[in-house]
Design a protein around this motif. Structure first.
Motif, PDB file in Angstrom:
ATOM      1  N   UNK A  42     -14.579   6.184   2.037  1.00  0.00           N
ATOM      2  CA  UNK A  42     -15.241   6.457   3.482  1.00  0.00           C
ATOM      3  C   UNK A  42     -13.990   6.154   4.488  1.00  0.00           C
ATOM      4  N   UNK A  43     -13.614   4.957   4.058  1.00  0.00           N
ATOM      5  CA  UNK A  43     -12.636   4.325   5.131  1.00  0.00           C
ATOM      6  C   UNK A  43     -11.087   4.776   4.760  1.00  0.00           C
ATOM      7  N   UNK A  44     -10.897   5.708   3.799  1.00  0.00           N
ATOM      8  CA  UNK A  44      -9.504   6.314   3.435  1.00  0.00           C
ATOM      9  C   UNK A  44      -9.199   7.406   4.395  1.00  0.00           C
ATOM     10  N   UNK A  45      -8.285   7.108   5.388  1.00  0.00           N
ATOM     11  CA  UNK A  45      -7.765   8.323   6.038  1.00  0.00           C
ATOM     12  C   UNK A  45      -6.098   8.379   6.169  1.00  0.00           C
ATOM     13  N   UNK A  46      -5.606   9.288   5.338  1.00  0.00           N
ATOM     14  CA  UNK A  46      -4.274   9.017   5.254  1.00  0.00           C
ATOM     15  C   UNK A  46      -3.495   9.176   6.683  1.00  0.00           C
ATOM     16  N   UNK A  47      -3.952   9.742   7.554  1.00  0.00           N
ATOM     17  CA  UNK A  47      -3.315   9.549   8.954  1.00  0.00           C
ATOM     18  C   UNK A  47      -3.150   8.180   9.592  1.00  0.00           C
ATOM     19  N   UNK A  48      -3.676   7.112   9.041  1.00  0.00           N
ATOM     20  CA  UNK A  48      -3.565   5.833   9.327  1.00  0.00           C
ATOM     21  C   UNK A  48      -2.643   5.100   8.335  1.00  0.00           C
ATOM     22  N   UNK A  49      -2.447   5.641   7.121  1.00  0.00           N
ATOM     23  CA  UNK A  49      -1.869   4.652   6.338  1.00  0.00           C
ATOM     24  C   UNK A  49      -0.382   5.054   6.250  1.00  0.00           C
ATOM     25  N   UNK A  50       0.490   4.106   5.965  1.00  0.00           N
ATOM     26  CA  UNK A  50       1.714   4.031   5.744  1.00  0.00           C
ATOM     27  C   UNK A  50       2.012   3.314   4.009  1.00  0.00           C
ATOM     28  N   UNK A  51       2.634   4.178   3.205  1.00  0.00           N
ATOM     29  CA  UNK A  51       2.994   3.522   1.967  1.00  0.00           C
ATOM     30  C   UNK A  51       4.322   2.731   2.000  1.00  0.00           C
ATOM     31  N   UNK A  52       4.202   1.629   1.194  1.00  0.00           N
ATOM     32  CA  UNK A  52       5.353   0.534   1.313  1.00  0.00           C
ATOM     33  C   UNK A  52       6.069   1.072   0.028  1.00  0.00           C
ATOM     34  N   UNK A  53       7.348   1.403   0.235  1.00  0.00           N
ATOM     35  CA  UNK A  53       8.193   1.729  -0.549  1.00  0.00           C
ATOM     36  C   UNK A  53       9.277   0.927  -1.195  1.00  0.00           C
ATOM     37  N   UNK A  54       9.392   0.241  -2.332  1.00  0.00           N
ATOM     38  CA  UNK A  54      10.508  -0.592  -2.595  1.00  0.00           C
ATOM     39  C   UNK A  54      11.355   0.014  -3.938  1.00  0.00           C
ATOM     40  N   UNK A  55      12.483   0.151  -3.739  1.00  0.00           N
ATOM     41  CA  UNK A  55      13.323   0.978  -4.854  1.00  0.00           C
ATOM     42  C   UNK A  55      12.729   2.044  -5.451  1.00  0.00           C
ATOM     43  N   UNK A  56      12.202   2.956  -4.639  1.00  0.00           N
ATOM     44  CA  UNK A  56      11.922   4.167  -4.692  1.00  0.00           C
ATOM     45  C   UNK A  56      10.372   4.414  -5.104  1.00  0.00           C
ATOM     46  N   UNK A  57       9.831   3.208  -5.368  1.00  0.00           N
ATOM     47  CA  UNK A  57       8.303   3.071  -5.930  1.00  0.00           C
ATOM     48  C   UNK A  57       7.407   2.509  -4.919  1.00  0.00           C
ATOM     49  N   UNK A  58       6.298   3.204  -4.938  1.00  0.00           N
ATOM     50  CA  UNK A  58       5.075   2.338  -4.260  1.00  0.00           C
ATOM     51  C   UNK A  58       4.838   0.949  -4.639  1.00  0.00           C
ATOM     52  N   UNK A  59       5.035   0.241  -3.613  1.00  0.00           N
ATOM     53  CA  UNK A  59       4.704  -1.294  -3.735  1.00  0.00           C
ATOM     54  C   UNK A  59       3.424  -1.855  -3.001  1.00  0.00           C
ATOM     55  N   UNK A  60       2.777  -0.830  -2.298  1.00  0.00           N
ATOM     56  CA  UNK A  60       1.672  -1.351  -1.411  1.00  0.00           C
ATOM     57  C   UNK A  60       1.481  -0.194  -0.337  1.00  0.00           C
ATOM     58  N   UNK A  61       0.538  -0.575   0.535  1.00  0.00           N
ATOM     59  CA  UNK A  61       0.403   0.064   1.783  1.00  0.00           C
ATOM     60  C   UNK A  61      -0.258  -0.697   2.927  1.00  0.00           C
ATOM     61  N   UNK A  62      -0.203   0.236   4.025  1.00  0.00           N
ATOM     62  CA  UNK A  62      -0.418  -0.698   5.256  1.00  0.00           C
ATOM     63  C   UNK A  62      -1.672   0.492   6.014  1.00  0.00           C
ATOM     64  N   UNK A  63      -2.577  -0.070   6.390  1.00  0.00           N
ATOM     65  CA  UNK A  63      -3.423   1.219   7.130  1.00  0.00           C
ATOM     66  C   UNK A  63      -3.784   0.177   8.297  1.00  0.00           C
ATOM     67  N   UNK A  80       0.689  -7.017  -6.999  1.00  0.00           N
ATOM     68  CA  UNK A  80       0.842  -8.346  -7.171  1.00  0.00           C
ATOM     69  C   UNK A  80       2.445  -8.681  -7.497  1.00  0.00           C
ATOM     70  N   UNK A  81       3.094  -7.756  -8.077  1.00  0.00           N
ATOM     71  CA  UNK A  81       4.522  -8.003  -8.481  1.00  0.00           C
ATOM     72  C   UNK A  81       5.385  -8.212  -7.194  1.00  0.00           C
ATOM     73  N   UNK A  82       4.763  -7.696  -6.060  1.00  0.00           N
ATOM     74  CA  UNK A  82       5.610  -7.857  -4.899  1.00  0.00           C
ATOM     75  C   UNK A  82       4.917  -8.777  -3.626  1.00  0.00           C
TER      76      UNK A  82
END
Length: 147
Positions: A42-63, A80-82
């Motif tokens: 219910x709370x997942x809205x792609x328009x509010x989310x930015x993916x954190x990319x490190x070395x070309x891979x997903x490392x997390x996200x910010x909403x 956890x790795x980051x």
């Protein structure tokens, strides 16, 4: 640590779901009685989310939700790795700099290790409800001249 932000897509849902559950499951069970998949959906809205990319891979996200007079940080999750490498602080500094003219708010748990980071960044507790705390960092104070 260098990172990039890119807009989320619906293809990022499963990644964000797994990461949030991995990072927050114990706290959700402890304070809210469990993990509720439907609440995450219910709370997942792609328009509010930015993916954190490190070395070309997903490392997390910010909403982040933009409100009329403030900004609400709905979620910050790092793999956890980051974690513990200053990336969360960099994300917050960038967000606060980009939105220095408004109040920035968030909700967290009193015993969430990230709360210490929020306090270091200048967030203060506005309200407590059990172990849930609402925090805010105000934008610049605007002084009015008296005539």
């Amino acid at each position: 640590m260098d990172y990039e932000l890119r807009p989320a897509t619906s293809d990022d849902y499963a990644y964000c779901y797994r990461l949030t559950k991995r990072n927050m499951y114990d706290l959700f069970c402890k304070h809210w009685g469990g993990w509720v998949p439907a609440e995450f959906r219910k709370g997942f809205s792609v328009e509010n989310i930015s993916m954190v990319i490190i070395a070309g891979k997903r490392a997390g996200y910010l909403s982040v939700i933009k409100e009329p007079t403030s900004l609400y940080i709905d979620n910050i999750q790092l793999s956890p790795a980051w974690q513990g490498r200053g990336i969360g602080a960099q994300l917050l500094k960038r967000l606060l700099a980009d939105h220095s003219d408004v109040s920035v708010r968030l909700t967290t748990f009193e015993d969430n290790p990230a709360k210490r980071l929020y306090e270091r960044m200048g967030f203060v507790v506005l309200e407590r409800e059990g172990m849930t705390v609402k925090m805010e960092k105000n934008g610049p104070i605007r002084w009015c001249r008296r005539r």
